[in-house]
Design a protein around this motif. Structure first.
Motif, PDB file in Angstrom:
ATOM      1  N   SER A 148       1.044  -1.325   0.144  1.00 34.51           N
ATOM      2  CA  SER A 148       0.453  -0.075  -0.034  1.00 34.51           C
ATOM      3  C   SER A 148       0.811   1.357   0.075  1.00 34.51           C
ATOM      4  O   SER A 148       1.703   0.741   0.954  1.00 34.51           O
ATOM      5  N   GLY A 149       0.867   1.760  -0.826  1.00 30.70           N
ATOM      6  CA  GLY A 149       1.399   2.856  -0.989  1.00 30.70           C
ATOM      7  C   GLY A 149       1.188   4.042  -1.783  1.00 30.70           C
ATOM      8  O   GLY A 149       0.002   4.327  -2.539  1.00 30.70           O
ATOM      9  N   ALA A 150       1.644   5.035  -1.824  1.00 34.20           N
ATOM     10  CA  ALA A 150       1.975   6.630  -2.647  1.00 34.20           C
ATOM     11  C   ALA A 150       2.294   6.199  -3.878  1.00 34.20           C
ATOM     12  O   ALA A 150       3.554   5.951  -4.308  1.00 34.20           O
ATOM     13  N   VAL A 151       1.998   6.498  -5.261  1.00 35.25           N
ATOM     14  CA  VAL A 151       1.897   6.429  -6.497  1.00 35.25           C
ATOM     15  C   VAL A 151       1.242   7.566  -7.266  1.00 35.25           C
ATOM     16  O   VAL A 151       0.354   7.857  -7.247  1.00 35.25           O
ATOM     17  N   PRO A 152       2.330   7.978  -8.842  1.00 36.07           N
ATOM     18  CA  PRO A 152       1.728   8.837  -9.592  1.00 36.07           C
ATOM     19  C   PRO A 152       0.835   8.230 -10.085  1.00 36.07           C
ATOM     20  O   PRO A 152       0.810   7.060 -10.386  1.00 36.07           O
ATOM     21  N   LEU A 153      -0.358   9.226 -10.629  1.00 32.09           N
ATOM     22  CA  LEU A 153      -1.172   8.822 -11.829  1.00 32.09           C
ATOM     23  C   LEU A 153      -1.464   9.372 -12.582  1.00 32.09           C
ATOM     24  O   LEU A 153      -1.726  10.478 -13.134  1.00 32.09           O
ATOM     25  N   PHE A 154      -2.167   8.134 -13.438  1.00 34.72           N
ATOM     26  CA  PHE A 154      -1.910   8.215 -14.810  1.00 34.72           C
ATOM     27  C   PHE A 154      -3.613   8.142 -15.403  1.00 34.72           C
ATOM     28  O   PHE A 154      -3.443   7.452 -15.890  1.00 34.72           O
ATOM     29  N   PRO A 155      -3.759   9.358 -15.611  1.00 36.28           N
ATOM     30  CA  PRO A 155      -5.417   9.051 -16.045  1.00 36.28           C
ATOM     31  C   PRO A 155      -5.945   9.324 -17.133  1.00 36.28           C
ATOM     32  O   PRO A 155      -5.291  10.187 -17.594  1.00 36.28           O
ATOM     33  N   ALA A 192       0.278   3.931 -11.656  1.00 39.12           N
ATOM     34  CA  ALA A 192      -1.126   4.151 -11.364  1.00 39.12           C
ATOM     35  C   ALA A 192      -2.188   4.205 -12.981  1.00 39.12           C
ATOM     36  O   ALA A 192      -2.449   5.715 -12.538  1.00 39.12           O
ATOM     37  N   MET A 193      -2.680   3.040 -13.771  1.00 42.63           N
ATOM     38  CA  MET A 193      -3.487   4.090 -14.692  1.00 42.63           C
ATOM     39  C   MET A 193      -4.987   3.910 -13.944  1.00 42.63           C
ATOM     40  O   MET A 193      -4.836   2.840 -13.955  1.00 42.63           O
ATOM     41  N   ALA A 194      -5.323   5.082 -13.924  1.00 44.54           N
ATOM     42  CA  ALA A 194      -6.258   5.563 -13.823  1.00 44.54           C
ATOM     43  C   ALA A 194      -7.640   6.062 -14.837  1.00 44.54           C
ATOM     44  O   ALA A 194      -7.095   6.296 -16.149  1.00 44.54           O
ATOM     45  N   VAL A 195      -8.756   5.583 -14.685  1.00 47.19           N
ATOM     46  CA  VAL A 195      -9.852   6.289 -15.852  1.00 47.19           C
ATOM     47  C   VAL A 195     -10.704   6.980 -15.082  1.00 47.19           C
ATOM     48  O   VAL A 195     -11.186   7.166 -14.374  1.00 47.19           O
ATOM     49  N   LEU A 196     -10.913   8.410 -15.989  1.00 50.76           N
ATOM     50  CA  LEU A 196     -11.406   9.183 -15.584  1.00 50.76           C
ATOM     51  C   LEU A 196     -13.212   8.811 -15.190  1.00 50.76           C
ATOM     52  O   LEU A 196     -13.486   8.520 -16.845  1.00 50.76           O
ATOM     53  N   GLN A 197     -14.018  10.111 -14.700  1.00 52.04           N
ATOM     54  CA  GLN A 197     -15.729   9.787 -15.223  1.00 52.04           C
ATOM     55  C   GLN A 197     -16.121  10.029 -15.852  1.00 52.04           C
ATOM     56  O   GLN A 197     -15.149  11.372 -16.574  1.00 52.04           O
ATOM     57  N   GLU A 198     -17.470   9.698 -16.326  1.00 46.86           N
ATOM     58  CA  GLU A 198     -18.315  11.250 -16.715  1.00 46.86           C
ATOM     59  C   GLU A 198     -17.981  11.963 -17.711  1.00 46.86           C
ATOM     60  O   GLU A 198     -17.975  12.590 -15.492  1.00 46.86           O
ATOM     61  N   THR A 253      -6.492  20.684 -15.807  1.00 48.02           N
ATOM     62  CA  THR A 253      -7.456  20.253 -14.251  1.00 48.02           C
ATOM     63  C   THR A 253      -6.599  19.419 -13.580  1.00 48.02           C
ATOM     64  O   THR A 253      -6.856  18.168 -14.554  1.00 48.02           O
ATOM     65  N   ASN A 254      -6.403  19.303 -12.682  1.00 49.25           N
ATOM     66  CA  ASN A 254      -6.238  18.313 -11.763  1.00 49.25           C
ATOM     67  C   ASN A 254      -7.194  17.477 -11.099  1.00 49.25           C
ATOM     68  O   ASN A 254      -7.205  17.215 -10.365  1.00 49.25           O
ATOM     69  N   SER A 255      -8.350  17.893 -11.157  1.00 51.69           N
ATOM     70  CA  SER A 255     -10.055  17.822 -10.499  1.00 51.69           C
ATOM     71  C   SER A 255     -11.037  16.859 -10.804  1.00 51.69           C
ATOM     72  O   SER A 255     -12.163  16.873 -10.160  1.00 51.69           O
ATOM     73  N   CYS A 256     -10.756  16.412 -11.971  1.00 53.37           N
ATOM     74  CA  CYS A 256     -11.386  15.365 -12.780  1.00 53.37           C
ATOM     75  C   CYS A 256     -11.974  14.522 -11.777  1.00 53.37           C
ATOM     76  O   CYS A 256     -10.671  13.402 -11.420  1.00 53.37           O
ATOM     77  N   PRO A 257     -12.808  13.805 -11.725  1.00 48.41           N
ATOM     78  CA  PRO A 257     -13.174  12.935 -10.375  1.00 48.41           C
ATOM     79  C   PRO A 257     -12.712  12.033 -11.380  1.00 48.41           C
ATOM     80  O   PRO A 257     -12.516  11.347 -12.318  1.00 48.41           O
ATOM     81  N   LEU A 258     -11.836  10.457 -10.645  1.00 48.40           N
ATOM     82  CA  LEU A 258     -11.718   9.325 -11.517  1.00 48.40           C
ATOM     83  C   LEU A 258     -12.365   7.838 -10.421  1.00 48.40           C
ATOM     84  O   LEU A 258     -13.113   8.358  -9.497  1.00 48.40           O
ATOM     85  N   HIS A 259     -11.871   6.293 -11.303  1.00 52.04           N
ATOM     86  CA  HIS A 259     -12.965   5.533 -10.544  1.00 52.04           C
ATOM     87  C   HIS A 259     -12.116   5.275  -9.687  1.00 52.04           C
ATOM     88  O   HIS A 259     -10.135   5.156  -9.612  1.00 52.04           O
ATOM     89  N   ARG A 260     -11.852   4.589  -8.864  1.00 55.48           N
ATOM     90  CA  ARG A 260     -11.420   3.908  -7.740  1.00 55.48           C
ATOM     91  C   ARG A 260     -10.584   2.897  -8.334  1.00 55.48           C
ATOM     92  O   ARG A 260      -9.439   2.506  -7.313  1.00 55.48           O
ATOM     93  N   ALA A 261     -11.411   2.511  -9.225  1.00 58.90           N
ATOM     94  CA  ALA A 261     -10.517   0.903  -9.575  1.00 58.90           C
ATOM     95  C   ALA A 261      -9.448   1.477 -10.648  1.00 58.90           C
ATOM     96  O   ALA A 261      -9.810   2.369 -11.415  1.00 58.90           O
TER      97      ALA A 261
END
Length: 232
Positions: free
Chosen positions: A14-21, A57-63, A71-79
């Protein structure tokens, strides 16, 4: 943060990792994803991780991401999917071509405050779950998935060793991820697949996608496998 040499073998990680959404490109475990990175914030992210753990960590942006994408404020899916950069090429103008290997599923617990131009998340790795009492016949499901995959991608030159591996030598969870990667699911389907740790239920979702593609006209079926470079 120092990451284990093999994150995928450390389910307690469990740790901190850069997000690539991204809005329409998703990474799954057990596959390789080529990426073309050109936005300045993500070029900075790649610069940083290449000096350390090479993990993102590859993330998926929400609708609705279109409104606030810059910006860096787009909501992300948790998975999310934890991935490691296994090959990189930096161009003269600062862009990158990357090859990212999917390691394992994870959940985004929360995002961290940072002075970086990119986002950083606290993530928790999740293992595949094989229920002790299966709700499906896993051997039969394996054969179903391979059957539909071969029907859809019938122009692939799949040699006998690959077919044998797909039919019997690959765990069902891994097979689901490899096929999901080839299907290029939309953001909603990718989110459902990534958040499904129960392999039996994940195989239901993959079979549903395969049957849907099978029913569509051949002209509408994506035929490039493996996929070409994706844009950030």
């Amino acid at each position: 943060m120092q990451f284990p040499a093999d994150v995928s073998s450390t389910p307690e990680f469990s740790g901190a990792v850069p997000l690539f959404p991204l809005p329409s490109v998703s990474l799954f475990p057990n596959v390789m994803l080529p990426l073309h990175v050109f936005e300045s914030r993500y070029r900075q992210m790649v610069d940083d991780v290449l000096k350390t753990h090479r993990t993102i960590a590859m993330a998926v942006l929400q609708e609705g991401w279109q409104i606030n994408y810059e910006t860096n404020s787009c909501p992300l899916h948790r998975a999310v999917c934890l991935g490691q950069i296994v090959a990189d090429e930096r161009l003269d103008d600062g862009r990158y071509f990357l090859l990212v290997q999917g390691l394992c599923r994870a959940e985004l617990d929360h995002e961290l405050e940072s002075d970086k131009p990119y986002r950083i998340g606290q993530i928790i790795v999740r293992k595949d779950v094989y229920p002790s009492t299966p709700v499906i016949d896993r051997d039969h499901r394996q054969q179903e998935l391979v059957h539909y995959f071969k029907q859809i991608f019938d122009d692939l030159d799949l040699d006998s060793s690959l077919i044998q591996a797909l039919e019997s030598g690959v765990p069902l969870g891994e097979l689901c991820d490899v096929i999901a990667h080839a299907m290029r699911p939309d953001a909603d389907s990718a989110k459902r697949l990534l958040e499904q740790f129960d392999v039996d239920q994940r195989s239901d979702l993959v079979l549903e996608l395969l049957k849907l593609q099978y029913r569509r006209t051949r002209s509408a079926i994506p035929r490039i496998f493996p996929p070409t470079f994706s844009l950030n």
